[in-house]
Motif scaffolding. Sequence first.
Motif, mmCIF file in Angstrom:
data_model
loop_
_atom_site.group_PDB
_atom_site.id
_atom_site.type_symbol
_atom_site.label_atom_id
_atom_site.label_comp_id
_atom_site.label_asym_id
_atom_site.label_seq_id
_atom_site.Cartn_x
_atom_site.Cartn_y
_atom_site.Cartn_z
ATOM 1 N N GLU A 25 -20.858 7.005 27.759
ATOM 2 C CA GLU A 25 -22.070 6.255 27.444
ATOM 3 C C GLU A 25 -22.175 4.963 28.253
ATOM 4 O O GLU A 25 -23.245 4.362 28.313
ATOM 5 C CB GLU A 25 -22.151 5.991 25.944
ATOM 6 N N GLN A 39 -23.208 11.275 23.737
ATOM 7 C CA GLN A 39 -22.085 12.155 23.410
ATOM 8 C C GLN A 39 -22.439 12.939 22.151
ATOM 9 O O GLN A 39 -22.758 12.356 21.123
ATOM 10 C CB GLN A 39 -20.835 11.294 23.165
ATOM 11 N N CYS A 42 -16.842 15.958 21.281
ATOM 12 C CA CYS A 42 -15.806 15.538 22.238
ATOM 13 C C CYS A 42 -15.953 16.247 23.574
ATOM 14 O O CYS A 42 -15.581 15.700 24.605
ATOM 15 C CB CYS A 42 -14.416 15.787 21.658
ATOM 16 N N SER A 45 -21.919 16.551 26.109
ATOM 17 C CA SER A 45 -22.756 15.353 26.147
ATOM 18 C C SER A 45 -24.075 15.689 26.837
ATOM 19 O O SER A 45 -24.167 16.646 27.614
ATOM 20 C CB SER A 45 -22.041 14.212 26.874
ATOM 21 N N ALA A 162 -16.326 11.886 18.859
ATOM 22 C CA ALA A 162 -16.010 10.902 19.893
ATOM 23 C C ALA A 162 -16.530 9.544 19.446
ATOM 24 O O ALA A 162 -17.630 9.439 18.916
ATOM 25 C CB ALA A 162 -16.654 11.298 21.204
ATOM 26 N N SER A 164 -17.481 6.012 20.996
ATOM 27 C CA SER A 164 -17.719 5.428 22.311
ATOM 28 C C SER A 164 -18.639 4.226 22.214
ATOM 29 O O SER A 164 -19.824 4.305 22.522
ATOM 30 C CB SER A 164 -18.338 6.491 23.213
#
Length: 172
Positions: A25, A39, A42, A45, A162, A164
């Motif tokens: 990101e 995302q 995991c 994206s 995820a 991020s």
Amino acid sequence: MKTIENTVAVSVPLRTAYDQWTQFETFPRFMSGVKRVRQQTCSVSVWVVGAGPLRQEFTVEILEQAADSHVVWRTLGRGDLPRGEVRFRALAEDSTEVGLLVELGGRNLAGALGAVSGVAERVLGRDLIRFKYFAEGLGEATAGWRGTIRGGHVQPGMPEEAKSPTPTWPMG
């Protein structure tokens, strides 16, 4: 199909370079053609890339990922192009080589970019240097995902979501 390869030495430890690269990101902060990355899981994206008024959205699947080593990806639904990999190698305790290999082609924005002689190489080369300055300017990764992916599947024992966070460090 056109293959582009480039490397850059980043003055941060291997773990820092790898961890920062896996924060997809943040890519719009140093990759000129990337406008947004979201995302989903995991290993999946959604990317929005563009130049000028042209925009294209596509889904990327990570096929292989190993902490402090490499990330291999492909684009879904577009003839598997673009695809590529990034590799990390410690040069010293506080220096890491980041090597990027990207395959461009097809009837899309990436294919058009790859068709113009030298343009894609220059753009990706500059973006790698921008990653270098971005990572060195931060001094440490904003976060990191240390999981392993094989064949597009997160390995057992790895987190499913995820995390991020986008850093607030000013760029430019």
